[in-house]
Write a protein that holds these residues in place. Structure first.
Motif, mmCIF file in Angstrom:
data_model
loop_
_atom_site.group_PDB
_atom_site.id
_atom_site.type_symbol
_atom_site.label_atom_id
_atom_site.label_comp_id
_atom_site.label_asym_id
_atom_site.label_seq_id
_atom_site.Cartn_x
_atom_site.Cartn_y
_atom_site.Cartn_z
ATOM 1 N N THR A 66 0.566 -1.300 -0.311
ATOM 2 C CA THR A 66 0.043 -0.032 0.444
ATOM 3 C C THR A 66 0.304 1.516 -0.237
ATOM 4 N N GLN A 67 0.666 2.345 -1.273
ATOM 5 C CA GLN A 67 1.831 3.101 -0.931
ATOM 6 C C GLN A 67 0.865 3.814 -0.034
ATOM 7 N N THR A 68 1.882 5.032 0.420
ATOM 8 C CA THR A 68 1.709 6.072 0.300
ATOM 9 C C THR A 68 2.119 7.822 1.112
ATOM 10 N N VAL A 69 1.388 8.818 1.594
ATOM 11 C CA VAL A 69 1.784 10.653 0.286
ATOM 12 C C VAL A 69 0.933 10.622 1.816
ATOM 13 N N ILE A 70 1.969 11.592 2.315
ATOM 14 C CA ILE A 70 1.859 11.883 3.618
ATOM 15 C C ILE A 70 2.002 13.818 3.849
ATOM 16 N N ARG A 71 1.468 13.777 4.101
ATOM 17 C CA ARG A 71 1.545 15.806 3.408
ATOM 18 C C ARG A 71 1.748 16.030 4.928
ATOM 19 N N TYR A 72 3.779 16.088 4.819
ATOM 20 C CA TYR A 72 3.802 17.354 6.365
ATOM 21 C C TYR A 72 3.834 18.894 6.016
ATOM 22 N N HIS A 73 2.506 19.269 6.441
ATOM 23 C CA HIS A 73 3.025 20.748 7.277
ATOM 24 C C HIS A 73 3.756 21.748 8.257
ATOM 25 N N ASN A 74 4.698 22.252 7.595
ATOM 26 C CA ASN A 74 5.491 23.055 9.270
ATOM 27 C C ASN A 74 4.888 24.396 9.803
ATOM 28 N N ASN A 75 3.908 23.988 10.722
ATOM 29 C CA ASN A 75 3.900 25.230 11.180
ATOM 30 C C ASN A 75 4.571 26.009 12.650
ATOM 31 N N HIS A 76 5.798 25.244 13.051
ATOM 32 C CA HIS A 76 7.108 25.646 13.978
ATOM 33 C C HIS A 76 7.855 26.406 13.372
ATOM 34 N N THR A 77 8.450 27.530 13.946
ATOM 35 C CA THR A 77 9.969 28.068 13.088
ATOM 36 C C THR A 77 11.077 27.741 12.895
ATOM 37 N N ASP A 78 11.508 26.710 13.362
ATOM 38 C CA ASP A 78 12.794 25.871 12.572
ATOM 39 C C ASP A 78 12.722 25.202 11.291
ATOM 40 N N ASP A 79 12.981 24.906 10.899
ATOM 41 C CA ASP A 79 13.141 24.476 9.554
ATOM 42 C C ASP A 79 13.139 22.629 9.726
ATOM 43 N N SER A 80 11.902 21.579 9.035
ATOM 44 C CA SER A 80 11.564 20.808 9.422
ATOM 45 C C SER A 80 12.247 19.610 8.287
ATOM 46 N N VAL A 81 13.178 18.401 7.811
ATOM 47 C CA VAL A 81 12.706 17.248 7.596
ATOM 48 C C VAL A 81 12.270 16.105 7.720
ATOM 49 N N VAL A 82 12.191 15.212 6.614
ATOM 50 C CA VAL A 82 11.344 14.476 7.211
ATOM 51 C C VAL A 82 12.531 13.101 6.739
ATOM 52 N N HIS A 83 12.206 12.025 6.941
ATOM 53 C CA HIS A 83 13.134 11.155 6.761
ATOM 54 C C HIS A 83 12.326 10.059 7.440
ATOM 55 N N LEU A 84 12.254 8.998 6.967
ATOM 56 C CA LEU A 84 11.837 7.651 7.377
ATOM 57 C C LEU A 84 12.555 6.588 7.185
ATOM 58 N N HIS A 85 13.180 6.430 8.211
ATOM 59 C CA HIS A 85 13.938 5.056 7.827
ATOM 60 C C HIS A 85 14.447 4.405 8.349
ATOM 61 N N GLY A 86 14.768 3.728 7.363
ATOM 62 C CA GLY A 86 14.384 2.043 6.766
ATOM 63 C C GLY A 86 13.707 1.852 5.610
ATOM 64 N N SER A 87 13.141 2.825 5.233
ATOM 65 C CA SER A 87 12.431 2.947 3.654
ATOM 66 C C SER A 87 13.497 3.023 2.590
ATOM 67 N N ALA A 88 13.287 2.130 1.211
ATOM 68 C CA ALA A 88 13.450 2.289 0.719
ATOM 69 C C ALA A 88 12.476 3.594 -0.101
ATOM 70 N N THR A 89 12.754 4.550 -0.331
ATOM 71 C CA THR A 89 12.292 5.747 -0.339
ATOM 72 C C THR A 89 12.814 6.101 -1.650
ATOM 73 N N HIS A 90 11.963 7.059 -2.582
ATOM 74 C CA HIS A 90 12.784 7.708 -3.998
ATOM 75 C C HIS A 90 14.018 8.915 -3.384
ATOM 76 N N THR A 91 15.139 8.625 -3.683
ATOM 77 C CA THR A 91 15.497 10.289 -3.786
ATOM 78 C C THR A 91 14.437 11.525 -3.469
ATOM 79 N N PRO A 92 13.922 12.300 -3.781
ATOM 80 C CA PRO A 92 13.179 13.536 -3.426
ATOM 81 C C PRO A 92 11.989 13.207 -2.007
ATOM 82 N N TRP A 93 12.328 12.353 -1.856
ATOM 83 C CA TRP A 93 11.593 12.344 0.013
ATOM 84 C C TRP A 93 12.285 11.938 0.577
ATOM 85 N N ASP A 94 13.274 10.853 1.039
ATOM 86 C CA ASP A 94 13.933 10.529 1.580
ATOM 87 C C ASP A 94 15.044 11.507 3.072
#
Ligand code: C2O
Ligand code: CU
Length: 461
Positions: A66-94
């Motif tokens: 089952t594929q997932t698309v997760i929309r992460y909104h950032n409502n915090h002042t510091d930058d954020s990056v999400v990494h799914l550790h242990g997933s074989a993810t394509h580079t644009p979402w890694d």
């Protein structure tokens, strides 16, 4: 000391689901937001940051395929990056560190989830502030399950418990201490599980599957379960980073570097009406580690006297007969030396800010490579994580131990380098091509640039 119940993160539920030519895609929406939490009832609140305002964030249970698309909104002042550790993810979402979501922005992350069942996790990976963001709460559990695993009748439902273990430290006013912008290891004086200092869990006298995650900044753990007479309980280790073992491994302890996962099945059936303690016996060695009381204590299990449900109480002798082991390779393709440089931490003398030199390997897509990882300087521990791939641990030399039985029983995405050690790992580079990272998961070292990249090069057709 074990005064409060173990919290369990809410389960993530898709906002919508679509089916495109038989392919199910689940869409989730998550907001990264600051929130306050009273960790100490008598003190002020702690200022935390969480996915949907909880820390750890929601737990995903995703069926393989089952594929997932997760929309992460950032409502915090510091930058954020999400990494799914242990997933074989394509580079644009890694989760490339500079690919950040700023305040008010969102990013859609796409995950194929085409790997076998495994306990992975998502966490922040922002450039230079990963320590800070993870410390404030930007971590969460992501579990892929599959039909093969479901057939095994392993403990499930409330008998299957994720435990994210970390050390923290708070000020006298109840807020988190500041952990930003330093390169030395950070160790805390409070042990937390799922966001709660030293919790307890009421269990029934039967088998439980415990998914152990070391989510600490710089502290390795050596986990065991202790009886009231001080004896260590035998348990079965059934899985590590990349999923189930071929067969269970009996042990009474698991050593876990930062970001490592082990899944153990503990049988409480002989302990009705007793308390057992999950403990940490890892002795931090070397200068610079303050020793704090009670850091050998993690949580307590309060065993009741009756069992509600005896189903899913099995550990079969064959778990996953189809582990995708990389083919054996004697030749060492790359040697990587992890050590301190001037004000930064380096891999082969290169730090991640050195953009012209930071690509240290170019494995052709589909090839198998053997990498030699060398602890070439400290102080501190270097758990080495390779994005994208699952690897096999071939050897460990130079320290006080070899490869532990449960380290080689399954595939891994991270391996702990202790002072003096050299570890050989082997992986199959795929399924995708592109630029990925490998790095030290001691977050203080990671933020101080102990990261490099490898480019899985595309096959010409
Ligand atoms: Cu768990 Cu590159 O990270
Ligand atoms: Cu390191």
């Amino acid at each position: 000391i074990f005064q409060n119940p173990l919290p369990l993160a809410p389960i993530a539920t898709p906002a919508s689901s679509t089916n495109v030519n038989g392919q199910q895609i689940d869409f989730y929406e998550v907001t990264i937001e600051p929130f306050q939490k009273q960790i100490y009832p008598d003190l002020g609140p702690a200022n935390l940051v969480g996915y949907n305002g909880v820390a750890p964030g929601p737990t995903y249970y995703v069926k393989k395929g089952t594929q997932t698309v997760i929309r992460y909104h950032n409502n915090h002042t510091d930058d954020s990056v999400v990494h799914l550790h242990g997933s074989a993810t394509h580079t644009p979402w890694d989760g490339w560190p500079s690919d950040s979501i700023a305040l008010g922005q969102y990013k859609d992350y796409y995950y194929p989830n085409d790997q076998n069942a495994r306990s992975i996790w998502y966490h922040d990976h922002a450039d230079g502030i990963t320590t800070l963001n993870c410390f404030r709460g930007l971590i969460g559990t992501y579990i892929i399950y599959d039909p093969e695993e479901d057939k095994l009748n392993l403990p499930t439902g409330k008998y299957d418990v994720p435990l994210m273990i970390t050390d923290k430290m708070y000020t006298d006013s109840g807020d988190l201490v500041s952990v930003a912008n330093e390169s030395e290891d950070f160790v805390g004086d409070i042990m937390e599980v799922n966001g709660q200092p030293w919790p307890y869990l009421e269990v029934e006298p039967r088998k439980y599957r415990l998914r152990l995650y070391n989510t600490a900044t710089s502290r390795p753990l050596d986990i065991h379960v202790e009886q009231s007479n001080g004896d260590w309980l035998d348990f079965q280790v059934i899985a590590s980073d990349s999923g189930l073992f071929g067969s269970p491994v009996n042990s009474n302890q698991v050593t876990m570097g930062m970001a490592e996962r082990y899944e153990i099945v503990v049988d409480f059936s002989a302990f009705a009406n007793q308390n057992l303690t999950l403990k940490n016996a890892f002795a931090l060695s070397g200068p610079g580690y303050p020793q704090f009381d009670n850091m050998d204590l993690v949580m307590s299990f309060v065993v009741g006297n009756s069992v509600n449900d005896w189903s899913s109480n099995e550990v079969p002798s064959t778990l996953n007969p189809n582990i995708n082991w990389p083919e054996d390779r004697d030749e060492v393709d790359h040697t990587f030396r992890f050590q301190r440089g001037d004000n930064v931490w380096t891999i082969n003398g290169v730090d991640f800010d050195d953009v012209n030199n930071r690509i240290l390997a170019r494995p052709p897509q589909g090839s198998t490579q053997r990498w030699r990882l060398v602890y070439a300087g400290g102080p501190g521990y270097h758990p080495v994580h390779v994005h994208l791939v699952d690897f096999k641990i071939l050897s460990r030399t130079g320290g006080s131990r070899g490869v532990l039985p449960y380290e080689s029983a399954g595939l891994k995405d991270i391996v702990l380098l202790e002072p003096g050690e050299t570890v050989d790992i082997e992986a199959h580079y795929g399924p995708w091509n592109g630029l990925y990272m490998f790095h030290c998961h001691n977050l203080r070292h990671e933020d101080s640039m102990m990261m490099a990249s490898f480019n899985v090069t595309r096959l010409e057709t």
